[in-house]
Scaffold this motif. Structure first.
Motif: not given
Length: 278
Positions: A202-211
């Motif tokens: 399970a992977m949690a990433n930042y949303p747009a616009p930075r990621m």
């Protein structure tokens, strides 16, 4: 068990703002019946680049926190209040210098595991960080069940050895706080890590616009009844939001006991080059 991935924006280099935002996210996740909430990489700073001006850089370094910090204690209280485990991420300080860390807090508000990123991105400002040295696995009590959990951070997932080390430690679930642009190849890598180790990832990433979001979960169960199946439980778009999935631990354990992939089919004697330094 229910897993929540916090695909939310964080304030750059503002731990106080991210504490407030993070506690709001904890309340949101708890209202959804979450057993385990996962934040993106280095939530305390929003994975902000350290300033180059000396005074500002010193202030950034002063944001680093150890296990006794009030910032972490606030997340411990929240986990206890909501009867929910949390993986929170931050700029780590200590005798060994600065690190990129994630702490798994159980539903009683206790630190079960603090992991320091092994594969630091030394081609970026992360070269100033001290890498960790182990991939440990702990048993997390969810109330209704338990699950054996390990942690990777972002760049770690690009090395198959990281997931395999966790699998050899017995991990059924690998959580991965992330902070980068997730292209199809990186998602494909992550899918492969789950498949080859028969472990949920399970992977949690930042949303747009930075990621660009794309927080995702693969349960690792690539076959059912002798036929291939899509083991992607969720893949978010690029917008902020909470990703919720339910992982069937009973089915995962049955799959791991009957299928042919994973650590039990290895031939370690043939892999000696993997641990050579040359």
């Amino acid at each position: 068990m229910r897993i929540a991935l916090a695909q939310h924006r964080a304030a750059v280099n503002d731990p106080d703002a991210n504490l407030k935002r993070g506690l709001d996210i904890c309340r949101e996740a708890a209202a959804e019946g979450t057993d385990l909430l996962v934040f993106p990489e280095m939530w305390s700073t929003g994975y902000g680049t350290p300033p180059r001006v000396p005074d500002a850089r010193a202030a950034w370094e002063a944001c680093a926190m150890g296990p006794d910090s009030q910032w972490l204690e606030a997340f411990r209280r929240s986990a206890r209040e909501h009867d929910m485990a949390v993986v929170v991420t931050y700029l780590q300080g200590g005798a060994n210098g600065l690190g990129n860390a994630a702490t798994l807090i159980d539903r009683q508000g206790r630190d079960l595991l603090t992991y320091t990123k092994v594969h630091t991105c030394d081609f970026t400002w992360e070269e100033a960080l001290t890498p960790g040295g182990t991939f440990d696995v702990v048993r997390l009590d969810t109330g209704a069940d338990h699950v054996d959990v390990g942690i990777m951070l972002c760049f770690d997932r690009e090395f198959p050895e990281a997931s395999r080390a966790l699998a050899l430690g017995g991990a059924e679930l690998v959580v991965t706080p992330n902070a980068c642009l997730l292209c199809d190849d990186r998602i494909g890598q992550f899918r492969a890590r789950a498949f080859e180790n028969m472990a949920a990832h399970a992977m949690a990433n930042y949303p747009a616009p930075r990621m660009n979001g794309r927080s995702c979960v693969f349960d690792g169960m690539a076959f059912r009844d002798g036929r291939p199946r899509d083991h992607c439980l969720a893949e978010a778009d690029h917008q902020p939001g909470m990703v919720l999935i339910d992982l069937d631990l009973r089915m995962l354990r049955h799959y791991r006991s009957t299928q042919v992939w994973g650590p039990n089919a290895r031939h370690p004697g043939a892999y000696r080059r993997l641990t050579e330094r040359s």
